[in-house]
Structures are given as structure tokens and as C-alpha cells.
Design a protein around this motif. Sequence first.
Motif, PDB file in Angstrom:
ATOM      1  N   GLN A   1       0.851  -1.187   0.000  1.00  0.00           N
ATOM      2  CA  GLN A   1       0.000   0.000   0.000  1.00  0.00           C
ATOM      3  C   GLN A   1       0.888   1.239   0.000  1.00  0.00           C
ATOM      4  O   GLN A   1       1.974   1.236   0.574  1.00  0.00           O
ATOM      5  CB  GLN A   1      -0.902   0.004   1.225  1.00  0.00           C
ATOM      6  N   ARG A   2       0.413   2.287  -0.634  1.00  0.00           N
ATOM      7  CA  ARG A   2       1.195   3.508  -0.744  1.00  0.00           C
ATOM      8  C   ARG A   2       0.732   4.534   0.285  1.00  0.00           C
ATOM      9  O   ARG A   2      -0.458   4.720   0.502  1.00  0.00           O
ATOM     10  CB  ARG A   2       1.055   4.100  -2.133  1.00  0.00           C
ATOM     11  N   ILE A   3       1.699   5.197   0.900  1.00  0.00           N
ATOM     12  CA  ILE A   3       1.451   6.313   1.813  1.00  0.00           C
ATOM     13  C   ILE A   3       2.119   7.542   1.215  1.00  0.00           C
ATOM     14  O   ILE A   3       3.274   7.486   0.803  1.00  0.00           O
ATOM     15  CB  ILE A   3       2.047   6.043   3.209  1.00  0.00           C
ATOM     16  N   PHE A   4       1.391   8.644   1.154  1.00  0.00           N
ATOM     17  CA  PHE A   4       1.979   9.912   0.738  1.00  0.00           C
ATOM     18  C   PHE A   4       2.183  10.739   1.994  1.00  0.00           C
ATOM     19  O   PHE A   4       1.233  11.021   2.718  1.00  0.00           O
ATOM     20  CB  PHE A   4       1.081  10.652  -0.252  1.00  0.00           C
ATOM     21  N   PHE A   5       3.436  11.127   2.262  1.00  0.00           N
ATOM     22  CA  PHE A   5       3.785  11.822   3.491  1.00  0.00           C
ATOM     23  C   PHE A   5       4.157  13.267   3.191  1.00  0.00           C
ATOM     24  O   PHE A   5       5.046  13.538   2.395  1.00  0.00           O
ATOM     25  CB  PHE A   5       4.967  11.116   4.166  1.00  0.00           C
ATOM     26  N   ALA A   6       3.440  14.188   3.818  1.00  0.00           N
ATOM     27  CA  ALA A   6       3.761  15.612   3.735  1.00  0.00           C
ATOM     28  C   ALA A   6       3.790  16.139   5.164  1.00  0.00           C
ATOM     29  O   ALA A   6       2.767  16.163   5.841  1.00  0.00           O
ATOM     30  CB  ALA A   6       2.723  16.359   2.908  1.00  0.00           C
ATOM     31  N   HIS A   7       4.947  16.512   5.623  1.00  0.00           N
ATOM     32  CA  HIS A   7       5.109  16.949   7.005  1.00  0.00           C
ATOM     33  C   HIS A   7       4.670  18.402   7.174  1.00  0.00           C
ATOM     34  O   HIS A   7       4.563  19.147   6.206  1.00  0.00           O
ATOM     35  CB  HIS A   7       6.563  16.774   7.440  1.00  0.00           C
ATOM     36  N   ALA A   8       4.443  18.781   8.406  1.00  0.00           N
ATOM     37  CA  ALA A   8       3.991  20.147   8.699  1.00  0.00           C
ATOM     38  C   ALA A   8       4.962  20.842   9.645  1.00  0.00           C
ATOM     39  O   ALA A   8       4.566  21.555  10.551  1.00  0.00           O
ATOM     40  CB  ALA A   8       2.592  20.102   9.306  1.00  0.00           C
ATOM     41  N   ASN A   9       6.239  20.606   9.424  1.00  0.00           N
ATOM     42  CA  ASN A   9       7.250  21.282  10.238  1.00  0.00           C
ATOM     43  C   ASN A   9       8.450  21.606   9.355  1.00  0.00           C
ATOM     44  O   ASN A   9       8.432  21.354   8.165  1.00  0.00           O
ATOM     45  CB  ASN A   9       7.646  20.425  11.451  1.00  0.00           C
ATOM     46  N   GLY A  10       9.490  22.136   9.910  1.00  0.00           N
ATOM     47  CA  GLY A  10      10.641  22.561   9.130  1.00  0.00           C
ATOM     48  C   GLY A  10      11.662  21.479   8.832  1.00  0.00           C
ATOM     49  O   GLY A  10      12.678  21.749   8.210  1.00  0.00           O
ATOM     50  N   PHE A  11      11.407  20.252   9.256  1.00  0.00           N
ATOM     51  CA  PHE A  11      12.362  19.173   9.020  1.00  0.00           C
ATOM     52  C   PHE A  11      12.161  18.575   7.630  1.00  0.00           C
ATOM     53  O   PHE A  11      11.030  18.398   7.188  1.00  0.00           O
ATOM     54  CB  PHE A  11      12.197  18.063  10.063  1.00  0.00           C
ATOM     55  N   PRO A  12      13.238  18.222   6.930  1.00  0.00           N
ATOM     56  CA  PRO A  12      13.084  17.564   5.635  1.00  0.00           C
ATOM     57  C   PRO A  12      12.521  16.151   5.812  1.00  0.00           C
ATOM     58  O   PRO A  12      12.655  15.534   6.871  1.00  0.00           O
ATOM     59  CB  PRO A  12      14.504  17.530   5.066  1.00  0.00           C
ATOM     60  N   SER A  13      11.904  15.647   4.777  1.00  0.00           N
ATOM     61  CA  SER A  13      11.278  14.320   4.842  1.00  0.00           C
ATOM     62  C   SER A  13      12.260  13.219   5.211  1.00  0.00           C
ATOM     63  O   SER A  13      11.885  12.235   5.843  1.00  0.00           O
ATOM     64  CB  SER A  13      10.625  13.983   3.504  1.00  0.00           C
ATOM     65  N   GLY A  14      13.519  13.371   4.822  1.00  0.00           N
ATOM     66  CA  GLY A  14      14.528  12.362   5.130  1.00  0.00           C
ATOM     67  C   GLY A  14      14.696  12.121   6.622  1.00  0.00           C
ATOM     68  O   GLY A  14      15.162  11.061   7.042  1.00  0.00           O
TER      69      GLY A  14
END
Length: 57
Positions: A3-16
Amino acid sequence: MTQRIFFAHANGFPSGTYRKLFDSLAPDYSVTCLDLHGHDPRFPVDDNWQSLVQELL
């Protein structure tokens, strides 16, 4: 089936920053990330985050 998850964070940290979490979800999930959400000048942060919605789409 993965299953696929699309992750978009809401803070200043990069996704990595969340890579360890994403890796722990495998093999059941495949994570796609939007890196540095809210930092693209084409999509400025505004009232009600409408520009950021457009960046996600």
C-alpha cells in the motif's frame, strides 16, 4: 500487495528525517514524500494554507 502512503510533514524538518520510520513500514507500505513542504516560493504560506494545498496537488 504494497500500500502507498503519501507523506507531507507540517514542520521545518526535511522528509529524510523520517526515513527510519518509513523503512520500518516496509514491506507492507511504500512511502512517497514531499520534501521541504512549504519552502517553494511558488507556493507561499498564506491564510488557510491554500497555496500549500496546490503544492500537494
